[in-house]
Scaffold this active site. Structure first.
Site, short mmCIF file in Angstrom:
data_model
loop_
_atom_site.label_atom_id
_atom_site.label_comp_id
_atom_site.label_asym_id
_atom_site.label_seq_id
_atom_site.Cartn_x
_atom_site.Cartn_y
_atom_site.Cartn_z
N GLY A 1 -36.34 9.57 -20.86
CA GLY A 1 -35.60 10.66 -20.23
C GLY A 1 -34.18 10.61 -20.73
O GLY A 1 -33.83 9.72 -21.52
N ASP B 1 -29.02 8.71 -17.16
CA ASP B 1 -28.75 9.04 -15.77
C ASP B 1 -29.90 9.75 -15.07
O ASP B 1 -29.68 10.50 -14.12
CB ASP B 1 -27.47 9.89 -15.70
CG ASP B 1 -26.85 9.89 -14.31
OD1 ASP B 1 -27.08 8.94 -13.55
OD2 ASP B 1 -26.12 10.85 -13.98
N GLU C 1 -33.34 -0.23 -21.76
CA GLU C 1 -32.50 0.16 -22.92
C GLU C 1 -33.28 -0.08 -24.21
O GLU C 1 -32.75 -0.57 -25.21
CB GLU C 1 -31.16 -0.58 -22.93
CG GLU C 1 -30.36 -0.52 -21.64
CD GLU C 1 -29.82 0.87 -21.26
OE1 GLU C 1 -29.97 1.82 -22.06
OE2 GLU C 1 -29.27 1.01 -20.16
N ALA C 2 -34.56 0.30 -24.18
CA ALA C 2 -35.46 0.02 -25.31
C ALA C 2 -35.08 0.81 -26.56
O ALA C 2 -35.50 0.45 -27.66
CB ALA C 2 -36.89 0.34 -24.91
N GLN C 3 -34.25 1.85 -26.37
CA GLN C 3 -33.81 2.61 -27.57
C GLN C 3 -33.02 1.72 -28.53
O GLN C 3 -32.95 1.99 -29.71
CB GLN C 3 -32.97 3.84 -27.16
CG GLN C 3 -31.57 3.56 -26.63
CD GLN C 3 -31.52 3.27 -25.14
OE1 GLN C 3 -32.55 3.20 -24.49
NE2 GLN C 3 -30.33 3.12 -24.58
N VAL D 1 -24.70 3.73 -31.80
CA VAL D 1 -24.65 2.96 -30.56
C VAL D 1 -23.21 2.76 -30.09
O VAL D 1 -22.40 2.14 -30.79
CB VAL D 1 -25.34 1.59 -30.74
CG1 VAL D 1 -25.21 0.77 -29.45
CG2 VAL D 1 -26.80 1.77 -31.12
N VAL E 1 -21.99 1.75 -26.23
CA VAL E 1 -22.38 1.58 -24.82
C VAL E 1 -21.37 2.32 -23.94
O VAL E 1 -20.16 2.25 -24.18
CB VAL E 1 -22.41 0.07 -24.46
CG1 VAL E 1 -22.67 -0.14 -22.97
CG2 VAL E 1 -23.48 -0.63 -25.29
N1 ADP Z 1 -24.77 8.06 -4.90
C1 ADP Z 1 -26.03 8.34 -5.24
N2 ADP Z 1 -26.90 8.77 -4.32
C2 ADP Z 1 -28.18 9.04 -4.65
N3 ADP Z 1 -28.69 8.90 -5.87
C3 ADP Z 1 -27.87 8.46 -6.82
C4 ADP Z 1 -26.50 8.16 -6.56
N4 ADP Z 1 -25.95 7.74 -7.74
C5 ADP Z 1 -26.92 7.80 -8.65
N5 ADP Z 1 -28.08 8.25 -8.11
C6 ADP Z 1 -29.39 8.43 -8.75
O1 ADP Z 1 -29.52 7.48 -9.76
C7 ADP Z 1 -29.90 8.11 -10.98
C8 ADP Z 1 -29.41 7.25 -12.11
O2 ADP Z 1 -30.17 6.08 -12.07
P1 ADP Z 1 -30.22 5.02 -13.25
O3 ADP Z 1 -31.45 4.21 -13.00
O4 ADP Z 1 -28.93 4.30 -13.35
O5 ADP Z 1 -30.42 6.00 -14.51
P2 ADP Z 1 -30.77 5.71 -16.03
O6 ADP Z 1 -31.23 4.28 -16.16
O7 ADP Z 1 -31.84 6.71 -16.38
O8 ADP Z 1 -29.51 6.00 -16.80
C9 ADP Z 1 -29.27 9.50 -10.88
O9 ADP Z 1 -29.95 10.45 -11.65
C10 ADP Z 1 -29.47 9.80 -9.40
O10 ADP Z 1 -30.76 10.32 -9.18
C1 LIG Z 2 -26.64 9.16 -26.03
C2 LIG Z 2 -26.26 7.78 -26.45
C3 LIG Z 2 -26.18 6.78 -25.52
N1 LIG Z 2 -25.80 5.54 -25.90
C4 LIG Z 2 -25.72 4.47 -24.89
C5 LIG Z 2 -24.88 4.78 -23.68
C6 LIG Z 2 -25.49 3.86 -22.63
O1 LIG Z 2 -24.89 2.58 -22.76
C7 LIG Z 2 -26.97 3.79 -23.04
C8 LIG Z 2 -27.87 4.65 -22.20
O2 LIG Z 2 -27.94 4.09 -20.92
P1 LIG Z 2 -28.64 4.83 -19.67
O3 LIG Z 2 -29.02 3.67 -18.77
O4 LIG Z 2 -29.84 5.59 -20.16
O5 LIG Z 2 -27.62 5.72 -19.05
O6 LIG Z 2 -27.02 4.23 -24.39
C9 LIG Z 2 -25.54 5.24 -27.23
O7 LIG Z 2 -25.24 4.11 -27.58
N2 LIG Z 2 -25.61 6.25 -28.15
C10 LIG Z 2 -25.96 7.50 -27.81
O8 LIG Z 2 -26.01 8.38 -28.71
#
Ligand code: ADP
Ligand SMILES: Cc1cn([C@H]2C[C@H](O)[C@@H](COP(=O)(O)O)O2)c(=O)[nH]c1=O
Length: 224
Positions: free
Chosen positions: A9, A12, A87-89, A170, A172
């Site tokens: 996905g 966030d 963060e498998a990407q 990359v 972060v």
């Molecule tokens: N304050 C909050 N209240 C409810 N949900 C939240 C809040 N902050 C973040 N989130 C949820 O957490 C998600 C982000 O989760 P996270 O596992 O860190 O995402 P990812 O790993 O995909 O980057 C957001 O899309 C939202 O659904």
């Molecule tokens: C688009 C993009 C992202 N990144 C980095 C930024 C974050 O550290 C991670 C993604 O973390 P998340 O848990 O899915 O929010 O990837 C990057 O290095 N380069 C990119 O183009």
């Protein structure tokens, strides 16, 4: 049958949260997972979610061989019932091949979590290999939204508050960063193509050169 599953996905959208939930549910039933992450925002050796949850993880180094690591662990009497990788990407394609071998030869489920494309809409090499090898690709159900309300499908990088399309693959970082920092914003494809972040849309709406348009008119113009 054990599987290699790629949970993918935008940034966030809840991938790390789901990784932690899978870990919680399985460990609550007495199973033992081996958890890996690479370059988590919370620091080395962590798997963290924006909801505030965090767990210890093995930091994936360039030279880590997942298959050899698991074989070593199991042959020394260690236990592992499943594997989680966040963060498998950021993994090398060879490391994804090793994860597939963990599934096929060691019979363990492997759950990999990551974004598919970078800020230029190009595949990360690790994600490309996951798309090629995974038994299943799961797109997360809780959709992140673009500022316009459409489903966010792409990740934008901002530098000094402006969207950029050149730079290292990359870096972060996080969404909702201060404008002077490198940050990220999730957008729908239309607004990613037009490089229109929330700030850019806000600025153009305030510009005296732009006619004051209501939301419906903007939508009509955008579709035309
Ligand atoms: N304050 C909050 N209240 C409810 N949900 C939240 C809040 N902050 C973040 N989130 C949820 O957490 C998600 C982000 O989760 P996270 O596992 O860190 O995402 P990812 O790993 O995909 O980057 C957001 O899309 C939202 O659904
Ligand atoms: C688009 C993009 C992202 N990144 C980095 C930024 C974050 O550290 C991670 C993604 O973390 P998340 O848990 O899915 O929010 O990837 C990057 O290095 N380069 C990119 O183009």
């Amino acid at each position: 049958m054990p599987e290699l599953v790629f949970f993918s996905g935008t940034m966030d959208c809840g991938k790390s949260t789901l990784a932690l939930q899978i870990e919680h549910n399985r460990s609550a039933r007495g199973l033992e997972g081996m958890i890996f992450a690479r370059d988590d925002r919370a620091g080395a050796g962590k798997l963290s979610s924006r909801l505030g949850l965090v767990t210890e993880a093995i930091e994936v180094a360039d030279e880590l061989d997942f298959y050899a690591h698991l074989v070593d662990h199991l042959s020394q009497g260690g236990r592992a019932d499943y594997v989680i990788v966040d963060e498998a990407q950021f993994l090398a394609p060879e490391q994804i091949d090793q994860l597939a071998r963990v599934v096929d030869d060691l019979g363990l489920d492997v759950f990999a979590f990551g974004i598919t494309t970078d800020f230029r809409t190009k595949l990360f090499p690790g994600s490309q290999r996951l798309v090629e090898l995974a038994d299943r690709i799961e797109v997360l159900q809780v959709e992140a939204l673009c500022w316009c309300g459409a489903r966010a499908t792409h990740n934008a990088r901002t530098v000094g508050g402006h969207m950029v399309v050149e730079g290292a693959q990359v870096v972060v970082g996080d969404v909702n960063q201060a404008p002077d920092e490198v940050g990220y914003e999730v957008l729908c494809r239309r607004h990613h193509r037009r490089r229109m972040t929330a700030a850019a849309a806000h600025a153009s709406a305030l510009s005296p050169d732009v006619l004051p348009l209501d939301g419906d008119t903007v939508g009509t113009l955008e579709r035309s």
